[in-house]
Scaffold this active site. Sequence first.
Site, PDB file in Angstrom:
ATOM      1  N   HIS A  51       7.504   4.594   0.303  1.00 38.22           N
ATOM      2  CA  HIS A  51       8.538   5.621   0.366  1.00 38.22           C
ATOM      3  C   HIS A  51       9.915   5.019   0.637  1.00 38.22           C
ATOM      4  O   HIS A  51      10.109   4.265   1.584  1.00 38.22           O
ATOM      5  CB  HIS A  51       8.170   6.624   1.468  1.00 38.22           C
TER       6      HIS A  51
ATOM      7  N   VAL B 165       5.293   4.958   5.595  1.00 33.53           N
ATOM      8  CA  VAL B 165       5.770   3.828   4.816  1.00 33.53           C
ATOM      9  C   VAL B 165       5.204   3.838   3.393  1.00 33.53           C
ATOM     10  O   VAL B 165       5.641   3.071   2.538  1.00 33.53           O
ATOM     11  CB  VAL B 165       5.408   2.495   5.510  1.00 33.53           C
ATOM     12  N   GLU B 166       4.276   4.759   3.121  1.00 33.78           N
ATOM     13  CA  GLU B 166       3.666   4.812   1.791  1.00 33.78           C
ATOM     14  C   GLU B 166       4.089   6.084   1.043  1.00 33.78           C
ATOM     15  O   GLU B 166       5.104   6.094   0.380  1.00 33.78           O
ATOM     16  CB  GLU B 166       2.144   4.682   1.900  1.00 33.78           C
ATOM     17  N   MET B 167       3.325   7.179   1.176  1.00 30.01           N
ATOM     18  CA  MET B 167       3.657   8.387   0.430  1.00 30.01           C
ATOM     19  C   MET B 167       4.393   9.420   1.278  1.00 30.01           C
ATOM     20  O   MET B 167       5.016  10.337   0.746  1.00 30.01           O
ATOM     21  CB  MET B 167       2.381   8.971  -0.191  1.00 30.01           C
TER      22      MET B 167
END
Length: 327
Positions: free
Chosen positions: A94, A136-138
């Site tokens: 993200h 930190v991802e989606m």
Amino acid sequence: MTTNRPIRLGAALLAVALGGAAVAEDMEEYRSMFEPLPFLPPIPPGNSMTREKIELGAMLFFEPRISASGVISCATCHNPALGWSDRIGRAVGHEGQVGVRNTPTVLNSGFLTSQFWDGREADLEGQALGPIQADVEMNMTLDQAIARINELTVYRTHFDAAFPGEEDPINAQNVALAIATFERTLNTPDSPFDRFLRGDAQAISDEAKEGIKLFVDNGCVACHSGPVMSDGLFHRFEVPGSTDEGRFVVTGDEADMFTFRTPTLRNVAVTYPYFNNGSVTDLRDAVNLMGEQMLGHAFTDPELDHLVAFLHTLTGKMPVVPVPALP
């Protein structure tokens, strides 16, 4: 001359056959140390595989709208064209945030006894929802993800088909079940090494066979065993320059400091870079580092050539997955 040719050819074939038998006998003990990769991993009793569930799982795997930005999906980091990984040192998610660890391939992940480098989830069902929620991802809550899916009416049809009889099938648990089911289809059987294990002595080169011997004789097989070439256990391994505390972050047990789950070696030649922080890009360098740190052994250049030749035989047939047309 015509009469002599069959005699000469027969003698040549006999010599080859006898030589092949000697090689086969020599390799039998080593061959017995390994297992071919089955076509499917174990299927949990609570999540049977159906065509409808697999199709839904594929849609959700490629669906970017269950991310806060609307542009990141599971397939962003698990790219089918890149060995179902991303080929960068550490995952980027993200708003361009860089994660702390390298993205493991999802190939053959259904055979693993735990998920993630630190083993914080026991199975694919537990793993599936983690990246959606990770900031930190989606970077999306499960409630938000379910609301997004509900906005797309075609998903109602797919969830009804995948989970028949449920009054409200669009929920987080079913999202996890569907994604996990799809991921269990992403397997790579029938590699040259698998064909060799099943009796085809010519499936791999003599150099690779020497690599197998080195792999066994030096103890690599102690950790990289079983059909997926991983014992599923956690071992201390400190990559130079990394401060990642590994499984200790999950358990708080000092014995788990800097330990990581043994990665699969299946398809290792196409799932670089290597180790938990993706700091090594070359397979030969990775083997060399493993020899030094885990075995206390410095491999010679010819030994490295043989080992790398063997590891290349672990690349199997990639699953053919058409990218679904999303609503």
